[in-house]
Write a protein that holds these residues in place. Structure first.
Motif, PDB file in Angstrom:
ATOM      1  N   THR A 127      10.184 -36.486  54.045  1.00 27.13           N
ATOM      2  CA  THR A 127       9.859 -35.386  52.941  1.00 27.13           C
ATOM      3  C   THR A 127      10.490 -34.719  51.594  1.00 27.13           C
ATOM      4  OG1 THR A 127      10.845 -34.355  54.679  1.00 27.13           O
ATOM      5  CG2 THR A 127       8.693 -34.594  55.782  1.00 27.13           C
ATOM      6  N   THR A 128      11.442 -35.042  52.473  1.00 28.60           N
ATOM      7  CA  THR A 128      12.245 -34.893  50.857  1.00 28.60           C
ATOM      8  C   THR A 128      12.252 -35.091  49.095  1.00 28.60           C
ATOM      9  OG1 THR A 128      14.149 -36.127  51.754  1.00 28.60           O
ATOM     10  CG2 THR A 128      14.975 -34.057  52.499  1.00 28.60           C
ATOM     11  N   ALA A 129      11.334 -35.980  49.468  1.00 24.09           N
ATOM     12  CA  ALA A 129      11.420 -37.026  48.495  1.00 24.09           C
ATOM     13  C   ALA A 129       8.882 -37.093  48.033  1.00 24.09           C
ATOM     14  CB  ALA A 129      11.186 -38.961  48.584  1.00 24.09           C
ATOM     15  N   HIS A 130       9.408 -36.888  48.950  1.00 26.46           N
ATOM     16  CA  HIS A 130       7.510 -37.049  48.571  1.00 26.46           C
ATOM     17  C   HIS A 130       6.667 -35.109  49.312  1.00 26.46           C
ATOM     18  CE1 HIS A 130       7.139 -40.821  47.488  1.00 26.46           C
ATOM     19  NE2 HIS A 130       8.061 -40.832  48.622  1.00 26.46           N
ATOM     20  N   PHE A 131       7.049 -34.880  49.821  1.00 28.41           N
ATOM     21  CA  PHE A 131       6.462 -33.287  50.828  1.00 28.41           C
ATOM     22  C   PHE A 131       7.393 -32.020  50.441  1.00 28.41           C
ATOM     23  CE2 PHE A 131       4.287 -30.593  53.944  1.00 28.41           C
ATOM     24  CZ  PHE A 131       2.844 -30.596  53.031  1.00 28.41           C
ATOM     25  N   THR A 132       8.029 -32.059  49.537  1.00 24.83           N
ATOM     26  CA  THR A 132       8.308 -30.744  48.734  1.00 24.83           C
ATOM     27  C   THR A 132       7.595 -29.468  48.798  1.00 24.83           C
ATOM     28  OG1 THR A 132       8.224 -30.984  46.518  1.00 24.83           O
ATOM     29  CG2 THR A 132       9.344 -32.604  47.121  1.00 24.83           C
ATOM     30  N   PRO A 133       8.418 -29.112  48.387  1.00 27.05           N
ATOM     31  CA  PRO A 133       7.585 -27.347  48.764  1.00 27.05           C
ATOM     32  C   PRO A 133       6.592 -27.258  47.192  1.00 27.05           C
ATOM     33  CG  PRO A 133      10.030 -26.943  48.758  1.00 27.05           C
ATOM     34  CD  PRO A 133       9.808 -27.954  49.145  1.00 27.05           C
ATOM     35  N   GLU A 134       6.772 -27.495  46.424  1.00 30.96           N
ATOM     36  CA  GLU A 134       5.988 -28.175  45.137  1.00 30.96           C
ATOM     37  C   GLU A 134       4.838 -28.405  45.752  1.00 30.96           C
ATOM     38  OE1 GLU A 134       9.591 -28.663  44.998  1.00 30.96           O
ATOM     39  OE2 GLU A 134      10.197 -26.649  43.781  1.00 30.96           O
ATOM     40  N   VAL A 135       5.182 -29.642  46.200  1.00 33.40           N
ATOM     41  CA  VAL A 135       3.843 -29.591  46.401  1.00 33.40           C
ATOM     42  C   VAL A 135       3.009 -30.022  47.246  1.00 33.40           C
ATOM     43  CG1 VAL A 135       3.086 -32.901  47.872  1.00 33.40           C
ATOM     44  CG2 VAL A 135       5.061 -32.166  46.389  1.00 33.40           C
ATOM     45  N   GLU A 136       3.434 -28.940  48.457  1.00 33.45           N
ATOM     46  CA  GLU A 136       2.649 -28.351  49.386  1.00 33.45           C
ATOM     47  C   GLU A 136       2.125 -27.184  48.839  1.00 33.45           C
ATOM     48  OE1 GLU A 136       3.966 -26.400  53.808  1.00 33.45           O
ATOM     49  OE2 GLU A 136       5.129 -27.056  52.879  1.00 33.45           O
ATOM     50  N   ALA A 137       2.558 -26.695  47.976  1.00 31.29           N
ATOM     51  CA  ALA A 137       1.880 -25.469  47.244  1.00 31.29           C
ATOM     52  C   ALA A 137       0.769 -25.876  46.676  1.00 31.29           C
ATOM     53  CB  ALA A 137       3.713 -24.257  46.852  1.00 31.29           C
ATOM     54  N   LEU A 138       0.825 -27.372  46.565  1.00 27.35           N
ATOM     55  CA  LEU A 138      -0.285 -28.145  45.001  1.00 27.35           C
ATOM     56  C   LEU A 138       0.528 -27.492  43.564  1.00 27.35           C
ATOM     57  CD1 LEU A 138      -3.188 -27.048  47.148  1.00 27.35           C
ATOM     58  CD2 LEU A 138      -1.887 -28.911  47.840  1.00 27.35           C
ATOM     59  N   ILE A 139       1.587 -27.048  43.213  1.00 28.20           N
ATOM     60  CA  ILE A 139       2.022 -27.237  42.218  1.00 28.20           C
ATOM     61  C   ILE A 139       1.598 -28.433  40.940  1.00 28.20           C
ATOM     62  CG2 ILE A 139       3.851 -26.087  41.040  1.00 28.20           C
ATOM     63  CD1 ILE A 139       4.399 -23.863  43.286  1.00 28.20           C
ATOM     64  N   ARG A 140       3.033 -29.097  41.643  1.00 25.38           N
ATOM     65  CA  ARG A 140       3.301 -30.569  40.960  1.00 25.38           C
ATOM     66  C   ARG A 140       3.258 -31.304  41.993  1.00 25.38           C
ATOM     67  NH1 ARG A 140       6.946 -27.079  39.122  1.00 25.38           N
ATOM     68  NH2 ARG A 140       9.295 -27.204  40.064  1.00 25.38           N
ATOM     69  N   GLY A 141       3.644 -32.908  41.648  1.00 28.83           N
ATOM     70  CA  GLY A 141       3.932 -33.803  42.243  1.00 28.83           C
ATOM     71  C   GLY A 141       5.270 -34.491  42.041  1.00 28.83           C
ATOM     72  N   THR A 142       5.932 -35.189  42.861  1.00 25.39           N
ATOM     73  CA  THR A 142       6.944 -35.320  42.419  1.00 25.39           C
ATOM     74  C   THR A 142       7.094 -37.152  42.434  1.00 25.39           C
ATOM     75  OG1 THR A 142       7.480 -36.860  45.156  1.00 25.39           O
ATOM     76  CG2 THR A 142       8.442 -33.943  44.698  1.00 25.39           C
ATOM     77  N   THR A 143       6.310 -37.628  41.885  1.00 22.55           N
ATOM     78  CA  THR A 143       6.439 -38.944  41.906  1.00 22.55           C
ATOM     79  C   THR A 143       4.777 -39.283  40.843  1.00 22.55           C
ATOM     80  OG1 THR A 143       4.038 -39.962  43.487  1.00 22.55           O
ATOM     81  CG2 THR A 143       6.755 -40.523  43.853  1.00 22.55           C
ATOM     82  N   SER A 144       4.373 -37.890  40.850  1.00 25.70           N
ATOM     83  CA  SER A 144       3.191 -37.764  39.442  1.00 25.70           C
ATOM     84  C   SER A 144       3.082 -36.578  38.986  1.00 25.70           C
ATOM     85  CB  SER A 144       2.207 -38.872  39.863  1.00 25.70           C
ATOM     86  OG  SER A 144       1.245 -38.856  41.062  1.00 25.70           O
TER      87      SER A 144
END
Length: 236
Positions: free
Chosen positions: A64-81
């Motif tokens: 979750t810390t690497a992939h399901f960040t607050p930005e990912v959950e909010a559909l703002i942007r990815g972390t690996t793309s």
């Protein structure tokens, strides 16, 4: 019992090509009797996991810390793309019944107007298939799925999921409350009222379900004689 390939019986042994053909036929038969969906939605095997969102709390942060960040959950942007779909997909491969990630993939599908969001390995519905295969007793997964099916106007499929939840609800007040909300969405107000009364009897004071039934003109306060019968009926 002697093998039919025993030369002492005077029979010709099966050729290897015949044996391979027989095994292939059995394999195809096996796939045709209910395992096609499993293949279509992939194996649950994962390079990390799979882990249960409810119980494997010590294993989750690395995902979750690497992939399901607050930005990912909010559909703002990815972390690996750039886009969040790939990170949500990774989260669901490692934690198939991650409730927040399931909600996020549904919302991403709605946002992109597609059943298979950009970066997602599978369709939205496949992620639910995988979550239920992984942990069939996860009530919240089934309710999130039912909500998705209601929005897709697939009432019979939604009811099938809610019927399973009813058998698992027991004395969980929140489950009865949330069941009532979904049943109200299906306009099954009598059943929704029953679960509202059950949640109240179990001490839940949330008013969302009551307000929803009031707005529909279908709320009725429980009377003492109904309290015990509501408890029994809702659990069944």
């Amino acid at each position: 019992m002697r093998s039919r390939t025993d030369p002492s019986q005077g029979r010709s042994p099966l050729s290897m090509s015949c044996l391979r053909t027989a095994l292939m036929s059995l394999s195809l038969l096996f796939a045709a009797t209910g395992h096609a969906q499993t293949s279509m939605c992939g194996s649950l095997a994962s390079s990390y996991g799979p882990f249960d969102f409810r119980t494997d709390k010590d294993k989750l942060p690395i995902v979750t810390t690497a992939h399901f960040t607050p930005e990912v959950e909010a559909l703002i942007r990815g972390t690996t793309s750039r886009l969040p779909g790939g990170d949500i997909a990774y989260t669901l491969r490692a934690i198939p019944n991650h409730h927040g990630a399931l909600i996020a993939i549904v919302r991403l599908g709605e946002k992109e107007k597609t059943d298979k969001p950009h970066g997602s390995t599978f369709t939205v519905e496949c992620w639910f298939d995988r979550a239920i295969r992984f942990r069939a007793d996860d009530q919240l997964v089934r309710m999130i799925y039912a909500d998705y099916l209601i929005k897709k106007q697939r009432e019979a499929d939604a009811r099938a999921q809610l019927d399973v939840v009813k058998t698992l609800a027991a004395d969980n007040a929140f489950t009865h409350h949330n069941l009532g909300l979904l049943l109200a969405d299906l306009k099954d107000y009598d059943a929704a009222l029953l679960h509202a009364h059950r949640a109240m009897a179990l001490g839940l004071s949330h008013s969302a379900l009551r307000d929803k039934l009031l707005a529909a003109g279908r709320w009725r306060d429980p009377v003492p004689a109904e309290a015990s019968s509501a408890a029994s009926a809702a659990s069944q």
